[in-house]
Scaffold this active site. Structure first.
Site, PDB file in Angstrom:
ATOM      1  N   SER A   1       0.854  -1.183   0.000  1.00 19.16           N
ATOM      2  CA  SER A   1       0.000   0.000   0.000  1.00 19.16           C
ATOM      3  C   SER A   1       0.898   1.244   0.000  1.00 19.16           C
ATOM      4  CB  SER A   1      -0.882  -0.008   1.253  1.00 19.16           C
ATOM      5  OG  SER A   1      -1.629   1.175   1.304  1.00 19.16           O
TER       6      SER A   1
ATOM      7  N   SER B   1       2.822   2.051  -2.489  1.00 15.34           N
ATOM      8  CA  SER B   1       4.028   1.834  -3.304  1.00 15.34           C
ATOM      9  C   SER B   1       3.983   2.655  -4.597  1.00 15.34           C
ATOM     10  CB  SER B   1       4.201   0.340  -3.622  1.00 15.34           C
ATOM     11  OG  SER B   1       3.068  -0.158  -4.293  1.00 15.34           O
TER      12      SER B   1
ATOM     13  N   SER C   1      -2.441  -7.470  -3.519  1.00 14.39           N
ATOM     14  CA  SER C   1      -2.315  -8.896  -3.894  1.00 14.39           C
ATOM     15  C   SER C   1      -1.038  -9.525  -3.332  1.00 14.39           C
ATOM     16  CB  SER C   1      -2.433  -9.079  -5.414  1.00 14.39           C
ATOM     17  OG  SER C   1      -1.695  -8.139  -6.148  1.00 14.39           O
TER      18      SER C   1
END
Ligand code: ADP
Length: 197
Positions: free
Chosen positions: A34, A36, A106
């Protein structure tokens, strides 16, 4: 039940739709922590594709977790089901002739392998947005890391839940070394040949 589901043979095929669109379709899957940079980069890639007249759609947490997947949590089994449904939706959109951009943390390798099976490997491009946890935490775009450190959020990837980095992504972006523009041009260079009929 399943044995009574017999596919109807439709006269307009995926190939016909792609011919009409003048490009092939594929799924461009962004994975990473999160903050990134997945959505930031996906957004600019989509703008560039749009300018070229390519039919696109972006799937992200906002349009998926608020709708079709609003019944799912961030527990491991729900994360797996989240990704499976997104992959099935993406698969329909790829069949519809659309270039689908998907930006999701993911974190599990097996879930990402499953996406590849659902959409088929040749339609799948995995983009690993590789930004260190320290940098994501420094950015803390949504304030989630601070909350996770304070114990207000459970199952926060990187803090209290694992992130299994791809070993062999199709494209790796290092946002601490490269600009958004550099990332976008790397991605466009990779997918342009895949889009031509
Ligand atoms: P994610 O979708 O992965 O959760 P976001 O795209 O929402 O992450 O946030 C990434 C943040 O990092 C944005 O505020 C963006 O401006 C910033 N950022 C700084 N440098 C870069 C870079 N090189 N690539 C992508 N994002 C970057």
């Amino acid at each position: 039940m399943k044995e009574n589901i017999i596919p109807h043979s439709y006269q307009v095929s995926k190939a016909d739709r792609q011919t009409n669109n003048k490009h092939k379709s594929l799924l461009l899957w962004f994975t990473g922590l999160s903050g990134s940079g997945k959505s930031t980069i996906a957004n600019v890639v989509e703008q560039e594709l749009y300018k070229l007249g390519i039919k696109t759609y972006t799937l992200d947490g906002d349009n998926i977790r608020n709708g079709i997947n609003k019944d799912l949590s961030f527990a491991p089994e729900d994360r797996t089901e989240n990704i499976r449904r997104i992959a099935e939706i993406a698969n329909l959109m790829v069949d519809a002739g659309v270039v689908v951009l998907a930006a999701f943390v993911s974190p599990y390798k097996k879930d990402r392998e499953n996406i590849k099976k659902i959409v088929q490997e040749e339609n799948f491009v995995e983009v690993f947005v590789n930004t260190s946890l320290a940098e994501c935490e420094r950015r803390d775009v949504k304030g989630l890391y601070q909350k996770a450190r304070a114990g207000e959020i459970k199952n926060m990837t990187g803090i209290s839940a694992p992130y299994e980095a791809p070993e062999n992504p199709d494209i790796e972006i290092k946002t601490e070394e490269n600009t958004v523009e550099e990332a976008v041009s790397k991605i466009l260079k990779h997918i342009t040949p895949k889009l031509s009929l």
